[in-house]
Design a protein around this motif. Sequence first.
Motif, PDB file in Angstrom:
ATOM      1  N   SER A  10       5.850  -8.288   8.920  1.00 12.37           N
ATOM      2  CA  SER A  10       7.070  -7.579   9.279  1.00 12.37           C
ATOM      3  C   SER A  10       6.758  -6.565  10.383  1.00 12.37           C
ATOM      4  CB  SER A  10       7.623  -6.870   8.046  1.00 12.37           C
ATOM      5  OG  SER A  10       8.714  -6.063   8.397  1.00 12.37           O
ATOM      6  N   PRO A  11       7.617  -6.438  11.401  1.00  9.34           N
ATOM      7  CA  PRO A  11       7.367  -5.487  12.496  1.00  9.34           C
ATOM      8  C   PRO A  11       7.251  -4.037  12.026  1.00  9.34           C
ATOM      9  CG  PRO A  11       9.188  -6.955  13.041  1.00  9.34           C
ATOM     10  CD  PRO A  11       8.824  -7.208  11.617  1.00  9.34           C
ATOM     11  N   ASP A  12       7.890  -3.681  10.894  1.00  9.13           N
ATOM     12  CA  ASP A  12       7.829  -2.299  10.411  1.00  9.13           C
ATOM     13  C   ASP A  12       6.826  -2.137   9.265  1.00  9.13           C
ATOM     14  OD1 ASP A  12       9.212  -3.673   8.464  1.00  9.13           O
ATOM     15  OD2 ASP A  12      10.837  -2.209   8.303  1.00  9.13           O
ATOM     16  N   ALA A  13       5.831  -3.008   9.210  1.00 11.62           N
ATOM     17  CA  ALA A  13       4.865  -3.011   8.106  1.00 11.62           C
ATOM     18  C   ALA A  13       4.159  -1.666   7.930  1.00 11.62           C
ATOM     19  CB  ALA A  13       3.831  -4.113   8.321  1.00 11.62           C
ATOM     20  N   LEU A  14       3.742  -1.039   9.018  1.00 12.93           N
ATOM     21  CA  LEU A  14       3.004   0.223   8.890  1.00 12.93           C
ATOM     22  C   LEU A  14       3.887   1.361   8.381  1.00 12.93           C
ATOM     23  CD1 LEU A  14       0.713  -0.029  12.035  1.00 12.93           C
ATOM     24  CD2 LEU A  14       0.005  -0.136   9.634  1.00 12.93           C
ATOM     25  N   GLU A  15       5.196   1.287   8.612  1.00 13.85           N
ATOM     26  CA  GLU A  15       6.109   2.314   8.106  1.00 13.85           C
ATOM     27  C   GLU A  15       6.439   2.090   6.625  1.00 13.85           C
ATOM     28  OE1 GLU A  15       7.090   0.665  11.200  1.00 13.85           O
ATOM     29  OE2 GLU A  15       5.940   2.229  12.183  1.00 13.85           O
ATOM     30  N   THR A  16       6.544   0.830   6.215  1.00 12.77           N
ATOM     31  CA  THR A  16       6.977   0.521   4.849  1.00 12.77           C
ATOM     32  C   THR A  16       5.825   0.376   3.861  1.00 12.77           C
ATOM     33  OG1 THR A  16       6.929  -1.870   5.225  1.00 12.77           O
ATOM     34  CG2 THR A  16       9.001  -0.702   5.735  1.00 12.77           C
ATOM     35  N   GLY A  17       4.622   0.119   4.356  1.00 18.77           N
ATOM     36  CA  GLY A  17       3.487  -0.130   3.463  1.00 18.77           C
ATOM     37  C   GLY A  17       3.472  -1.548   2.919  1.00 18.77           C
ATOM     38  N   ASN A  18       4.358  -2.405   3.418  1.00 18.94           N
ATOM     39  CA  ASN A  18       4.385  -3.804   3.012  1.00 18.94           C
ATOM     40  C   ASN A  18       3.628  -4.619   4.058  1.00 18.94           C
ATOM     41  OD1 ASN A  18       4.881  -6.418   2.239  1.00 18.94           O
ATOM     42  ND2 ASN A  18       7.094  -6.184   2.077  1.00 18.94           N
ATOM     43  N   VAL A  64      -3.887  -3.109  10.272  1.00 19.26           N
ATOM     44  CA  VAL A  64      -4.017  -3.945   9.079  1.00 19.26           C
ATOM     45  C   VAL A  64      -4.689  -5.232   9.511  1.00 19.26           C
ATOM     46  CG1 VAL A  64      -2.764  -5.209   7.282  1.00 19.26           C
ATOM     47  CG2 VAL A  64      -1.949  -2.962   8.036  1.00 19.26           C
ATOM     48  N   ILE A  65      -5.657  -5.656   8.723  1.00 17.57           N
ATOM     49  CA  ILE A  65      -6.364  -6.887   9.047  1.00 17.57           C
ATOM     50  C   ILE A  65      -6.411  -7.788   7.820  1.00 17.57           C
ATOM     51  CG2 ILE A  65      -8.620  -5.851   8.595  1.00 17.57           C
ATOM     52  CD1 ILE A  65      -9.677  -7.704  10.871  1.00 17.57           C
ATOM     53  N   TRP A  66      -6.050  -9.039   8.040  1.00 17.17           N
ATOM     54  CA  TRP A  66      -6.179 -10.080   7.029  1.00 17.17           C
ATOM     55  C   TRP A  66      -7.372 -10.933   7.428  1.00 17.17           C
ATOM     56  CZ3 TRP A  66      -3.805 -11.340   2.470  1.00 17.17           C
ATOM     57  CH2 TRP A  66      -2.639 -10.632   2.134  1.00 17.17           C
ATOM     58  N   TYR A 101       0.853  -1.195   0.000  1.00 16.70           N
ATOM     59  CA  TYR A 101       0.000   0.000   0.000  1.00 16.70           C
ATOM     60  C   TYR A 101       0.882   1.236   0.000  1.00 16.70           C
ATOM     61  CZ  TYR A 101      -3.610   3.294   1.535  1.00 16.70           C
ATOM     62  OH  TYR A 101      -4.483   4.350   1.635  1.00 16.70           O
ATOM     63  N   GLY A 102       0.587   2.140  -0.918  1.00 22.62           N
ATOM     64  CA  GLY A 102       1.358   3.374  -1.009  1.00 22.62           C
ATOM     65  C   GLY A 102       0.523   4.616  -0.794  1.00 22.62           C
ATOM     66  N   GLY A 103      -0.709   4.430  -0.349  1.00 22.56           N
ATOM     67  CA  GLY A 103      -1.619   5.561  -0.152  1.00 22.56           C
ATOM     68  C   GLY A 103      -1.461   6.215   1.208  1.00 22.56           C
ATOM     69  N   VAL A 104      -2.389   7.080   1.520  1.00 18.65           N
ATOM     70  CA  VAL A 104      -2.397   7.793   2.796  1.00 18.65           C
ATOM     71  C   VAL A 104      -2.787   6.828   3.909  1.00 18.65           C
ATOM     72  CG1 VAL A 104      -3.468   9.677   4.089  1.00 18.65           C
ATOM     73  CG2 VAL A 104      -3.013   9.940   1.643  1.00 18.65           C
ATOM     74  N   ILE A 105      -1.964   6.788   4.936  1.00 16.55           N
ATOM     75  CA  ILE A 105      -2.235   5.908   6.071  1.00 16.55           C
ATOM     76  C   ILE A 105      -3.099   6.666   7.070  1.00 16.55           C
ATOM     77  CG2 ILE A 105      -1.178   4.634   7.977  1.00 16.55           C
ATOM     78  CD1 ILE A 105       1.210   4.135   6.171  1.00 16.55           C
ATOM     79  N   PRO A 106      -4.230   6.069   7.458  1.00 17.46           N
ATOM     80  CA  PRO A 106      -5.108   6.754   8.411  1.00 17.46           C
ATOM     81  C   PRO A 106      -4.468   6.889   9.791  1.00 17.46           C
ATOM     82  CG  PRO A 106      -5.920   4.544   7.929  1.00 17.46           C
ATOM     83  CD  PRO A 106      -4.730   4.776   7.059  1.00 17.46           C
ATOM     84  N   GLU A 107      -5.045   7.745  10.605  1.00 15.42           N
ATOM     85  CA  GLU A 107      -4.556   7.915  11.966  1.00 15.42           C
ATOM     86  C   GLU A 107      -4.952   6.688  12.787  1.00 15.42           C
ATOM     87  OE1 GLU A 107      -5.098  11.243  15.405  1.00 15.42           O
ATOM     88  OE2 GLU A 107      -5.060  11.918  13.326  1.00 15.42           O
ATOM     89  N   LEU A 122      -4.280  -9.661  12.710  1.00 14.42           N
ATOM     90  CA  LEU A 122      -4.524  -8.242  12.981  1.00 14.42           C
ATOM     91  C   LEU A 122      -3.205  -7.627  13.431  1.00 14.42           C
ATOM     92  CD1 LEU A 122      -6.515  -5.868  13.328  1.00 14.42           C
ATOM     93  CD2 LEU A 122      -6.881  -6.663  15.667  1.00 14.42           C
ATOM     94  N   PHE A 123      -2.834  -6.514  12.791  1.00 21.75           N
ATOM     95  CA  PHE A 123      -1.562  -5.860  13.085  1.00 21.75           C
ATOM     96  C   PHE A 123      -1.802  -4.397  13.410  1.00 21.75           C
ATOM     97  CE2 PHE A 123       2.445  -3.791  12.073  1.00 21.75           C
ATOM     98  CZ  PHE A 123       3.367  -4.648  12.655  1.00 21.75           C
TER      99      PHE A 123
END
Length: 150
Positions: free
Chosen positions: A63-71, A28-30, A18-24, A41-42
Motif C-alpha cells: 500500500s502506498p501509505d504503508a509507512l503511515e499506517t503500519g500495514n 520496509v524490506i521483504w 507494526y505498531g511500534g516506534v518507526i525509525p527515522e 523494498l519500500f
Amino acid sequence: AVIEVFEETQSVLLPCLYGGVIPEDPFVIWTRNDHNSKVFLFRQEGSDPEGQNQIYRGRTSMSPDALETGNYSLTFRKPELTDSGNYICSIADGVKTIKLTEVQLNVKGQLFRTSTVLKINLGLFLFYSINDKKNTLIFGNLEKSLYTAV
C-alpha cells in the motif's frame, strides 16, 4: 503465519503489521530467507526496485501509505510453485533492522490442469482430469449433482 494458495491464484496477501516506534528515514524490506533474496523494498518515496530479485518484479506491491499506517503487508500476484518458501518482513533505518514477522507461503499445484467433460445419455456425465499427481475419473448425475471419484 502459514498461508496456502493454489498456483495462479490472482493474488495472495502476506501479512505484516507494526505498531511500534518507526525509525527515522525508515524502509520496509521483504526477503525470502531460503534464497537470501530481496523480494520487495519500500521507502517513503514508494517502492524501490533496485536490488529486487527479478522474479518478483511486477508481481509484488505494498500500500502506498504503508509507512503511515503500519500495514506492511505484501500483495503477491500470480504465485507460482517456485514461490513457496519463508518470507520475512523487516523495518530498518540503514543502521538497525527489526524483524517484524515471518510468513511461510505454500503454493500448491492446480487441482485440475486439463479436463474434458464427456456426455453420456440419460443425463449422466464423465469428468476426466489430469493433474500432477494422478488421473481422476469423476462421474455423476447432472440432475442430482452427485459426484463420485473412482
